[in-house]
Design a protein around this motif. Structure first.
Motif, PDB file in Angstrom:
ATOM      1  N   GLN A  24     -70.404   5.685 -16.192  1.00  0.00           N
ATOM      2  CA  GLN A  24     -69.315   6.016 -15.284  1.00  0.00           C
ATOM      3  C   GLN A  24     -67.997   5.433 -15.795  1.00  0.00           C
ATOM      4  O   GLN A  24     -66.972   6.117 -15.827  1.00  0.00           O
ATOM      5  N   ILE A  25     -68.031   4.195 -16.219  1.00  0.00           N
ATOM      6  CA  ILE A  25     -66.804   3.526 -16.663  1.00  0.00           C
ATOM      7  C   ILE A  25     -66.371   4.012 -18.045  1.00  0.00           C
ATOM      8  O   ILE A  25     -65.177   4.195 -18.304  1.00  0.00           O
ATOM      9  N   GLN A  26     -67.327   4.250 -18.943  1.00  0.00           N
ATOM     10  CA  GLN A  26     -66.979   4.603 -20.326  1.00  0.00           C
ATOM     11  C   GLN A  26     -66.304   5.962 -20.431  1.00  0.00           C
ATOM     12  O   GLN A  26     -65.699   6.272 -21.455  1.00  0.00           O
ATOM     13  N   SER A  27     -66.369   6.777 -19.369  1.00  0.00           N
ATOM     14  CA  SER A  27     -65.734   8.090 -19.406  1.00  0.00           C
ATOM     15  C   SER A  27     -64.212   8.007 -19.377  1.00  0.00           C
ATOM     16  O   SER A  27     -63.521   8.980 -19.679  1.00  0.00           O
ATOM     17  N   ASP A  28     -63.682   6.835 -19.019  1.00  0.00           N
ATOM     18  CA  ASP A  28     -62.239   6.591 -19.097  1.00  0.00           C
ATOM     19  C   ASP A  28     -61.934   6.160 -20.530  1.00  0.00           C
ATOM     20  O   ASP A  28     -62.163   5.012 -20.903  1.00  0.00           O
ATOM     21  N   SER A  29     -61.431   7.092 -21.339  1.00  0.00           N
ATOM     22  CA  SER A  29     -61.291   6.825 -22.771  1.00  0.00           C
ATOM     23  C   SER A  29     -60.303   5.701 -23.060  1.00  0.00           C
ATOM     24  O   SER A  29     -60.491   4.935 -24.014  1.00  0.00           O
ATOM     25  N   MET A  30     -59.243   5.580 -22.255  1.00  0.00           N
ATOM     26  CA  MET A  30     -58.289   4.503 -22.485  1.00  0.00           C
ATOM     27  C   MET A  30     -58.942   3.142 -22.239  1.00  0.00           C
ATOM     28  O   MET A  30     -58.769   2.204 -23.016  1.00  0.00           O
ATOM     29  N   ARG A  31     -59.716   3.049 -21.171  1.00  0.00           N
ATOM     30  CA  ARG A  31     -60.419   1.803 -20.869  1.00  0.00           C
ATOM     31  C   ARG A  31     -61.476   1.510 -21.924  1.00  0.00           C
ATOM     32  O   ARG A  31     -61.683   0.354 -22.311  1.00  0.00           O
ATOM     33  N   PHE A  32     -62.150   2.554 -22.400  1.00  0.00           N
ATOM     34  CA  PHE A  32     -63.166   2.375 -23.440  1.00  0.00           C
ATOM     35  C   PHE A  32     -62.529   1.799 -24.711  1.00  0.00           C
ATOM     36  O   PHE A  32     -63.046   0.848 -25.295  1.00  0.00           O
ATOM     37  N   ARG A  33     -61.400   2.380 -25.122  1.00  0.00           N
ATOM     38  CA  ARG A  33     -60.722   1.882 -26.322  1.00  0.00           C
ATOM     39  C   ARG A  33     -60.285   0.431 -26.137  1.00  0.00           C
ATOM     40  O   ARG A  33     -60.422  -0.393 -27.044  1.00  0.00           O
ATOM     41  N   ARG A  34     -59.753   0.126 -24.962  1.00  0.00           N
ATOM     42  CA  ARG A  34     -59.290  -1.241 -24.706  1.00  0.00           C
ATOM     43  C   ARG A  34     -60.455  -2.217 -24.720  1.00  0.00           C
ATOM     44  O   ARG A  34     -60.325  -3.344 -25.222  1.00  0.00           O
ATOM     45  N   ASN A  35     -61.604  -1.829 -24.197  1.00  0.00           N
ATOM     46  CA  ASN A  35     -62.758  -2.726 -24.221  1.00  0.00           C
ATOM     47  C   ASN A  35     -63.275  -2.956 -25.638  1.00  0.00           C
ATOM     48  O   ASN A  35     -63.684  -4.066 -25.978  1.00  0.00           O
ATOM     49  N   LEU A  36     -63.242  -1.916 -26.480  1.00  0.00           N
ATOM     50  CA  LEU A  36     -63.589  -2.122 -27.891  1.00  0.00           C
ATOM     51  C   LEU A  36     -62.625  -3.118 -28.525  1.00  0.00           C
ATOM     52  O   LEU A  36     -63.022  -3.991 -29.307  1.00  0.00           O
ATOM     53  N   GLU A  37     -61.350  -2.970 -28.187  1.00  0.00           N
ATOM     54  CA  GLU A  37     -60.332  -3.876 -28.723  1.00  0.00           C
ATOM     55  C   GLU A  37     -60.587  -5.310 -28.264  1.00  0.00           C
ATOM     56  O   GLU A  37     -60.511  -6.257 -29.054  1.00  0.00           O
ATOM     57  N   ARG A  38     -60.910  -5.472 -26.987  1.00  0.00           N
ATOM     58  CA  ARG A  38     -61.194  -6.802 -26.454  1.00  0.00           C
ATOM     59  C   ARG A  38     -62.393  -7.444 -27.146  1.00  0.00           C
ATOM     60  O   ARG A  38     -62.384  -8.641 -27.479  1.00  0.00           O
ATOM     61  N   ILE A  39     -63.439  -6.659 -27.355  1.00  0.00           N
ATOM     62  CA  ILE A  39     -64.629  -7.190 -28.034  1.00  0.00           C
ATOM     63  C   ILE A  39     -64.275  -7.570 -29.467  1.00  0.00           C
ATOM     64  O   ILE A  39     -64.761  -8.578 -30.000  1.00  0.00           O
ATOM     65  N   GLY A  40     -63.406  -6.777 -30.107  1.00  0.00           N
ATOM     66  CA  GLY A  40     -62.930  -7.135 -31.444  1.00  0.00           C
ATOM     67  C   GLY A  40     -62.187  -8.455 -31.442  1.00  0.00           C
ATOM     68  O   GLY A  40     -62.370  -9.288 -32.342  1.00  0.00           O
ATOM     69  N   GLU A  41     -61.366  -8.683 -30.433  1.00  0.00           N
ATOM     70  CA  GLU A  41     -60.614  -9.937 -30.349  1.00  0.00           C
ATOM     71  C   GLU A  41     -61.556 -11.129 -30.192  1.00  0.00           C
ATOM     72  O   GLU A  41     -61.387 -12.165 -30.851  1.00  0.00           O
TER      73      GLU A  41
END
Length: 218
Positions: A24-41
């Motif tokens: 449900q949450i991952q369907s928001d592509s902007m939020r998905f990209r930001r979470n990948l970025e956060r995990i990278g940080e």
């Protein structure tokens, strides 16, 4: 070859992993990209604890202070396109790092099998440097190892390589261990899943990271 699995400790990282997994949450592509970025940080921060440091004297308005700064020459490399937001997370922290990019894709066959093709490489010298090879999904490991070999062929051998993935399969980790230099490679995974499907997708995984981040491809 050391493996660091970051979700084995209870930290804020687990929230971001849960959100990229949640259909449900991952369907928001902007939020998905930001979470990948956060995990990278977060992964960049953990990697930074293992790097080499040197002392530098900094002059403040009131005096001088000795600070420890990273001494490694860092290159952050990723596989297009899914790796871009994850890559940005590392670059947010290693903001003076050099960058490298590899275009690799699965070329499917009629029987459902596939081969991995590398089409494009942008890379400077890797000689004597610390390579961070970052890719959200470490499934079979073949794409990542091909990317590593292509980068080394173009830029030379790095002093040490940190392989970083958001979700890794046990099979992918084993493949990296067998096909990359054992003494000079470290693997970092936010989470490790046990299963791969017949089409080499990680289960439970997250689905197709590139499609979730940027839209479905034809």
């Amino acid at each position: 070859m050391t493996l660091h699995t970051l979700n084995q400790q209870n930290t804020i990282l687990n929230k971001f992993i849960a959100q990229i997994r949640d259909k449900q949450i991952q369907s928001d592509s902007m939020r998905f990209r930001r979470n990948l970025e956060r995990i990278g940080e977060i992964t960049a921060y953990e990697i930074s604890k293992t790097l080499n440091y040197r002392t530098r004297i900094v002059r403040t308005p009131l005096g001088e202070a000795a600070v420890e700064e990273i001494d490694d020459k860092i290159v952050v490399a990723t596989i297009l396109r899914a790796g871009l937001p994850y890559h940005q997370g590392f670059l947010n922290y290693f903001d003076d790092a050099e960058n490298a990019f590899v275009s690799a894709y699965r070329k499917s066959k009629k029987d459902g099998s596939f081969t991995v093709k590398v089409e494009y490489i942008s890379c400077g010298s890797l000689e004597g440097k610390t390579l961070l090879l970052v890719d959200p999904m470490l499934a079979t490991g073949s794409s990542l190892v091909l990317a590593y070999n292509a980068l080394c062929e173009r830029g030379g051998m790095p002093l040490h390589t940190h392989v970083a993935a958001v979700i890794a399969s046990e099979q992918g980790i084993d493949y990296v261990r067998k096909n990359m230099p054992h003494q000079t490679t470290t693997i970092w995974a936010a989470a490790v899943d046990e299963e791969l499907t017949s089409r080499s997708y990680i289960v439970p995984g997250i689905g197709d990271a590139g499609d979730l981040a940027y839209g479905k491809k034809l």
